[in-house]
Design an enzyme around this catalytic site. Structure first.
Site, PDB file in Angstrom:
ATOM      1  N   GLU A   1      50.482  30.799  34.226  1.00  0.00           N
ATOM      2  CA  GLU A   1      49.656  32.170  34.181  1.00  0.00           C
ATOM      3  C   GLU A   1      50.052  32.860  32.809  1.00  0.00           C
ATOM      4  O   GLU A   1      51.191  33.332  32.869  1.00  0.00           O
ATOM      5  CB  GLU A   1      49.631  32.886  35.448  1.00  0.00           C
ATOM      6  CG  GLU A   1      48.717  32.397  36.425  1.00  0.00           C
ATOM      7  CD  GLU A   1      48.747  33.696  37.567  1.00  0.00           C
ATOM      8  OE1 GLU A   1      49.057  34.602  37.268  1.00  0.00           O
ATOM      9  OE2 GLU A   1      48.048  33.119  38.590  1.00  0.00           O
TER      10      GLU A   1
ATOM     11  N   ASP B   1      48.180  46.299  37.674  1.00  0.00           N
ATOM     12  CA  ASP B   1      49.632  46.085  37.381  1.00  0.00           C
ATOM     13  C   ASP B   1      50.524  47.144  37.801  1.00  0.00           C
ATOM     14  O   ASP B   1      50.141  48.240  37.042  1.00  0.00           O
ATOM     15  CB  ASP B   1      49.929  45.403  35.878  1.00  0.00           C
ATOM     16  CG  ASP B   1      48.945  44.048  35.623  1.00  0.00           C
ATOM     17  OD1 ASP B   1      49.216  43.402  36.542  1.00  0.00           O
ATOM     18  OD2 ASP B   1      48.259  44.106  34.685  1.00  0.00           O
TER      19      ASP B   1
ATOM     20  N   TYR C   1      43.173  32.653  44.269  1.00  0.00           N
ATOM     21  CA  TYR C   1      44.557  33.557  44.095  1.00  0.00           C
ATOM     22  C   TYR C   1      44.572  34.531  45.249  1.00  0.00           C
ATOM     23  O   TYR C   1      43.624  35.512  45.467  1.00  0.00           O
ATOM     24  CB  TYR C   1      44.546  33.909  43.068  1.00  0.00           C
ATOM     25  CG  TYR C   1      45.811  34.657  42.334  1.00  0.00           C
ATOM     26  CD1 TYR C   1      46.499  35.501  43.311  1.00  0.00           C
ATOM     27  CD2 TYR C   1      46.611  34.579  41.288  1.00  0.00           C
ATOM     28  CE1 TYR C   1      47.692  36.328  42.874  1.00  0.00           C
ATOM     29  CE2 TYR C   1      47.551  35.289  40.704  1.00  0.00           C
ATOM     30  CZ  TYR C   1      48.178  35.883  41.837  1.00  0.00           C
ATOM     31  OH  TYR C   1      49.514  36.624  41.439  1.00  0.00           O
TER      32      TYR C   1
END
Length: 263
Positions: free
Chosen positions: A49, A60, A175
């Site tokens: 990734e 994030d 994911y």
């Protein structure tokens, strides 16, 4: 068959789980980032990734945010990220690369041009965290038409009503984000993750890979044992941020991949 599909077929045939690593493109600078990325397959990484640096990375945590800042300050752009992928691909034509980031840089480049350029650079899939399924016509469906997998995130708050919408146009793998909140904020627990992975797998034939909150070989093994594989990002990126050499970073990655592969 895409490189991602081929990789999972290879792993299934060997009875192994996948190990996926996340690194920010251009962190701490282009040359060292390229050295690390080139070394990931030999360190046991099945899928790379590659983070696309962006100025407002809302999903994030501090570790990945700082990595993005370092990359941007070192002159990293979307074009240089694709250049890094092209350079890697010149020596490795089998390891899948998933570009992970936000829609703004792609939108600014133009979706059609971006997809042509990404495909030519050897990108295999996209994870675009700020485009929900309701916006699939924006990038997801054009990406699939261009031969790129579009990988969707499922989370602990993705209930049974929402799950079919999330899965509808997903390809490559799903994911599963093991925790609520930002990257690097908490630790994943296999006892919590296992039932959620089983629930998602009952609704799709795609592999389910688990990320967020995995930071040791033991955790990598535990999470991979209840899923089709594990993703580690912040723990690797923190080593880069601490100034570890590429060799030391890759040695750490090898311990994590060994964990997942022995699950």
């Amino acid at each position: 068959m895409s490189r991602i599909d081929a990789k999972f077929a290879e792993l299934n045939a060997a009875g192994k789980k996948a190990f996926v690593s996340y690194v920010m493109a251009g962190d701490p600078d282009y040359d060292r980032s390229l050295e690390i990325v080139k070394g990931l397959p030999a360190a046991g990484v099945d899928i790379i990734e590659l983070g696309l640096p962006f100025t407002d990375p809302m999903a994030d945590g501090p570790t990945i945010q700082l990595a993005g800042q370092r990359a941007l300050e070192a002159g990293m752009t979307l074009e240089r990220t694709l250049e890094l992928a092209r350079t890697f691909r010149a020596e490795d034509d089998t390891t899948p690369i998933v570009l992970m980031g936000y829609y703004n840089p792609i939108y600014s480049r133009g979706v059609d041009k971006f997809l042509v350029d990404a495909k030519a650079a050897g990108i295999d899939g996209l994870i675009v965290v700020d485009l929900p399924p309701e916006e699939d016509s924006e990038l997801c469906i054009p990406a699939q038409a261009a031969g790129l997998n579009f990988i969707r995130l499922a989370t602990p708050t993705t209930d049974d009503k929402r799950l079919p919408t999330v899965l509808q146009n997903t390809s490559g793998f799903v994911y599963y984000v093991s925790i609520t909140g930002i990257t690097g904020a908490a630790e994943a627990e296999a006892t919590d993750v296992g039932p959620e992975v089983a629930r998602i797998k009952s609704a799709t034939d795609l592999p389910v890979i688990v990320g967020f909150g995995i930071n040791t070989p033991e955790k990598s093994r535990a999470i991979a044992s209840v899923a089709d594989g594990a993703v580690v990002g912040s723990a690797i990126v923190s080593r880069i941020g601490a100034g570890d050499s590429p060799d030391d970073v890759l040695a750490f990655v090898k311990t994590l991949s060994d964990g997942a592969h022995t699950a």
